[in-house]
Design a protein around this motif. Structure first.
Motif, PDB file in Angstrom:
ATOM      1  N   SER A  13       9.281   9.664  -4.927  1.00 34.88           N
ATOM      2  CA  SER A  13       9.608  10.581  -4.107  1.00 34.88           C
ATOM      3  C   SER A  13       8.793  10.723  -2.796  1.00 34.88           C
ATOM      4  N   GLN A  14       7.432  10.493  -2.720  1.00 33.02           N
ATOM      5  CA  GLN A  14       6.656  10.990  -1.903  1.00 33.02           C
ATOM      6  C   GLN A  14       6.231   9.676  -0.992  1.00 33.02           C
ATOM      7  N   MET A  15       6.658   8.590  -1.408  1.00 34.51           N
ATOM      8  CA  MET A  15       6.041   7.082  -0.804  1.00 34.51           C
ATOM      9  C   MET A  15       6.453   7.090   0.708  1.00 34.51           C
ATOM     10  N   ARG A  16       5.512   6.199   1.187  1.00 32.04           N
ATOM     11  CA  ARG A  16       5.872   6.130   2.788  1.00 32.04           C
ATOM     12  C   ARG A  16       6.809   4.734   2.762  1.00 32.04           C
ATOM     13  N   GLU A  17       7.105   4.202   3.788  1.00 32.52           N
ATOM     14  CA  GLU A  17       7.833   3.297   4.040  1.00 32.52           C
ATOM     15  C   GLU A  17       7.435   1.941   3.299  1.00 32.52           C
ATOM     16  N   ASP A  18       6.015   1.741   3.360  1.00 31.59           N
ATOM     17  CA  ASP A  18       5.559   0.403   2.634  1.00 31.59           C
ATOM     18  C   ASP A  18       5.344   0.783   1.386  1.00 31.59           C
ATOM     19  N   TYR A  19       5.669   1.644   0.696  1.00 31.65           N
ATOM     20  CA  TYR A  19       5.638   2.025  -0.768  1.00 31.65           C
ATOM     21  C   TYR A  19       4.397   2.909  -1.288  1.00 31.65           C
ATOM     22  N   THR A  20       3.410   3.090  -0.140  1.00 35.49           N
ATOM     23  CA  THR A  20       2.284   3.474  -0.517  1.00 35.49           C
ATOM     24  C   THR A  20       2.331   4.952  -0.646  1.00 35.49           C
ATOM     25  N   VAL A  21       1.476   5.501  -1.376  1.00 37.83           N
ATOM     26  CA  VAL A  21       1.233   7.083  -1.686  1.00 37.83           C
ATOM     27  C   VAL A  21      -0.301   7.241  -1.627  1.00 37.83           C
ATOM     28  N   GLU A  22      -0.594   8.711  -1.323  1.00 39.50           N
ATOM     29  CA  GLU A  22      -1.817   9.215  -1.727  1.00 39.50           C
ATOM     30  C   GLU A  22      -2.382   9.025  -2.914  1.00 39.50           C
ATOM     31  N   GLN A  23      -3.664   8.699  -3.217  1.00 44.73           N
ATOM     32  CA  GLN A  23      -4.005   8.781  -4.655  1.00 44.73           C
ATOM     33  C   GLN A  23      -3.973  10.423  -5.224  1.00 44.73           C
ATOM     34  N   ASN A  24      -4.447  11.100  -4.264  1.00 41.71           N
ATOM     35  CA  ASN A  24      -4.402  12.509  -4.852  1.00 41.71           C
ATOM     36  C   ASN A  24      -5.493  12.683  -6.048  1.00 41.71           C
ATOM     37  N   TRP A  25      -6.756  12.370  -5.832  1.00 42.14           N
ATOM     38  CA  TRP A  25      -7.441  12.203  -6.949  1.00 42.14           C
ATOM     39  C   TRP A  25      -7.813  13.655  -7.455  1.00 42.14           C
ATOM     40  N   ALA A  26      -7.463  14.755  -6.608  1.00 38.63           N
ATOM     41  CA  ALA A  26      -7.955  16.089  -7.315  1.00 38.63           C
ATOM     42  C   ALA A  26      -6.948  16.605  -8.131  1.00 38.63           C
ATOM     43  N   ALA A  27      -5.647  15.829  -8.183  1.00 37.51           N
ATOM     44  CA  ALA A  27      -4.622  16.342  -9.287  1.00 37.51           C
ATOM     45  C   ALA A  27      -4.740  15.755 -10.696  1.00 37.51           C
ATOM     46  N   GLY A  87      -2.942   3.076  -2.911  1.00 32.68           N
ATOM     47  CA  GLY A  87      -2.165   3.582  -3.974  1.00 32.68           C
ATOM     48  C   GLY A  87      -0.735   3.442  -3.954  1.00 32.68           C
ATOM     49  N   VAL A  88       0.066   3.182  -5.171  1.00 30.66           N
ATOM     50  CA  VAL A  88       1.471   2.944  -5.055  1.00 30.66           C
ATOM     51  C   VAL A  88       2.056   3.754  -6.227  1.00 30.66           C
ATOM     52  N   PRO A  89       3.216   4.244  -6.294  1.00 31.17           N
ATOM     53  CA  PRO A  89       3.714   4.962  -7.511  1.00 31.17           C
ATOM     54  C   PRO A  89       4.106   4.064  -8.778  1.00 31.17           C
ATOM     55  N   GLY A  90       3.840   2.877  -8.594  1.00 31.66           N
ATOM     56  CA  GLY A  90       4.207   1.835  -9.749  1.00 31.66           C
ATOM     57  C   GLY A  90       4.684   0.415  -9.241  1.00 31.66           C
ATOM     58  N   LEU A  91       5.278  -0.088 -10.042  1.00 32.68           N
ATOM     59  CA  LEU A  91       5.752  -1.400  -9.580  1.00 32.68           C
ATOM     60  C   LEU A  91       6.739  -1.096  -8.134  1.00 32.68           C
ATOM     61  N   ILE A  92       6.418  -2.273  -7.375  1.00 31.62           N
ATOM     62  CA  ILE A  92       7.075  -2.079  -6.050  1.00 31.62           C
ATOM     63  C   ILE A  92       7.995  -3.327  -5.885  1.00 31.62           C
ATOM     64  N   PRO A  93       8.716  -3.443  -5.213  1.00 34.63           N
ATOM     65  CA  PRO A  93       9.625  -4.654  -4.610  1.00 34.63           C
ATOM     66  C   PRO A  93       8.757  -6.001  -4.428  1.00 34.63           C
ATOM     67  N   ASP A  94       9.200  -7.242  -4.825  1.00 35.76           N
ATOM     68  CA  ASP A  94       8.304  -8.410  -4.611  1.00 35.76           C
ATOM     69  C   ASP A  94       7.962  -8.547  -3.104  1.00 35.76           C
ATOM     70  N   ASP A  95       8.915  -8.099  -2.238  1.00 38.68           N
ATOM     71  CA  ASP A  95       8.563  -8.522  -0.531  1.00 38.68           C
ATOM     72  C   ASP A  95       7.624  -7.612  -0.340  1.00 38.68           C
ATOM     73  N   VAL A  96       7.412  -6.303  -0.781  1.00 37.43           N
ATOM     74  CA  VAL A  96       6.708  -5.501  -0.457  1.00 37.43           C
ATOM     75  C   VAL A  96       5.491  -5.695  -0.819  1.00 37.43           C
ATOM     76  N   PHE A  97       5.093  -6.147  -2.008  1.00 42.56           N
ATOM     77  CA  PHE A  97       4.151  -6.684  -2.663  1.00 42.56           C
ATOM     78  C   PHE A  97       3.304  -7.629  -2.182  1.00 42.56           C
ATOM     79  N   PHE A  98       4.126  -8.551  -1.690  1.00 40.17           N
ATOM     80  CA  PHE A  98       3.366  -9.876  -1.106  1.00 40.17           C
ATOM     81  C   PHE A  98       2.936  -9.493   0.201  1.00 40.17           C
ATOM     82  N   ARG A  99       3.629  -8.570   1.128  1.00 41.37           N
ATOM     83  CA  ARG A  99       3.277  -8.269   2.378  1.00 41.37           C
ATOM     84  C   ARG A  99       1.960  -7.528   2.321  1.00 41.37           C
ATOM     85  N   HIS A 100       1.702  -6.688   1.379  1.00 42.81           N
ATOM     86  CA  HIS A 100       0.551  -6.104   1.275  1.00 42.81           C
ATOM     87  C   HIS A 100      -0.797  -7.059   0.824  1.00 42.81           C
ATOM     88  N   LEU A 101      -0.410  -8.228  -0.012  1.00 46.85           N
ATOM     89  CA  LEU A 101      -1.443  -9.065  -0.446  1.00 46.85           C
ATOM     90  C   LEU A 101      -1.736  -9.877   0.967  1.00 46.85           C
TER      91      LEU A 101
END
Ligand code: PHE
Ligand code: FE
Length: 287
Positions: A13-27, A87-101
């Motif tokens: 629910s909190q992710m950005r357009e590229d499916y990334t999220v803050e790690q929020n280490w303190a949580a 950081g990502v919330p979990g599995l992400i779509p293939d095209d998004v994953f490939f673009r990150h790599l």
């Protein structure tokens, strides 16, 4: 890992357009840090003689006390290879994953497995993604391979080659073995983050260990719910990089006409690697 399974876990629910999220280490809770520490400690005791040198060389420096902070790892990665983890919330779509790599960003799941998943988890969590994958990103050749893989993924999507390319990822990035001067070792994140498979992949006489052959790998099916029946063995990251540098478009066309190979069998033409852990002297005398 690359394989989507079942309903997705994680907070999207909190992710950005590229499916990334803050790690929020303190949580993270103290119990989660402790669980990660125990996972990492148990696994670290098993690395010697099993993990490749490149993994062992970098895994300790990347470790934190408990769940590592991604920004600390990023400082080291930036200097070594220019990679970053996101950081990502979990599995992400293939095209998004490939673009990150393709842009030298490795997506790392932010959540940690539950206590009852200590020994086995189907979906990647922060322990698998960070402990298993990040150390090899410090190696320049492997880092370049993974970026090229991302580019190849975007191409494969357009060419109907995704299934074949996913097998290559599975049998290298996740479950690859490497033949070294000291004997066989693993560089695969799926193995390096697994308490059982790290021993099984080298000690068991059950699985086949086959010399890496690009077409053979892309023809071979895989199981995601048990230890692998077949592992493919590279000689070096350079070999991996160069053998995958060719244009895959004609390979995908050929693969469509070729049968799939069951991972539990070997086929004519396979070069089987003997399950001898220290065979440098044997190889020398044969030369
Ligand atoms: N050379 C591949 C292609 O043309 C891309 C690739 C590189 C795929 C490295 C996997 C690993 O599609
Ligand atoms: Fe993985």
């Amino acid at each position: 890992m690359l394989k989507p399974e079942n309903p997705l876990r994680g907070d999207y629910s909190q992710m950005r357009e590229d499916y990334t999220v803050e790690q929020n280490w303190a949580a993270y809770t103290a119990a989660e840090h402790e669980r990660y520490r125990r996972l990492a400690e148990r696994q670290s005791r098993k690395l010697s003689g099993y993990a490749c040198d490149e993994f062992i060389e970098h895994v300790a420096a990347l470790a934190g006390d408990g769940i590592p902070r991604f920004e600390d790892a990023n400082a080291l990665l930036d200097r070594a290879t220019g990679w970053q983890i996101v950081g990502v919330p979990g599995l992400i779509p293939d095209d998004v994953f490939f673009r990150h790599l393709a842009n030298r960003r490795f997506p790392v799941t932010v959540w940690l497995r539950k206590p009852e998943e200590f020994d086995y988890i189907v979906e990647p969590d922060v322990f698998h993604d960070f402990f298993g994958h990040v150390p090899l990103l410090m190696n320049p050749v492997f880092a370049d391979y993974l970026q090229e893989y991302g580019r190849g993924g975007m191409k494969a999507l357009a060419l109907g080659g995704l299934g074949y390319l996913a097998r290559l990822y599975w049998y290298t990035v996740e479950f690859g073995l490497i033949d070294t001067q000291q004997g066989l070792r693993t560089y695969g994140a799926g193995i390096l983050s697994s308490g059982g498979e790290i021993l099984h992949c080298l000690d068991s006489s059950a699985p086949h260990r086959v010399r890496f052959d690009l077409m053979r790998v892309m023809q071979t099916e895989y199981r995601i719910d048990r230890f692998q029946d077949t592992y493919f063995v590279i000689d070096s990251y350079n070999q991996l990089f160069h053998e995958t540098a060719q244009d895959f478009a004609p390979l995908y066309a050929r693969l469509q006409a070729l049968p799939s190979i069951d991972p539990s069998v070997t086929v004519a033409g396979d070069a089987l690697v003997p399950q001898v852990r220290h065979y440098e002297s044997i190889r020398r005398s044969a030369a």
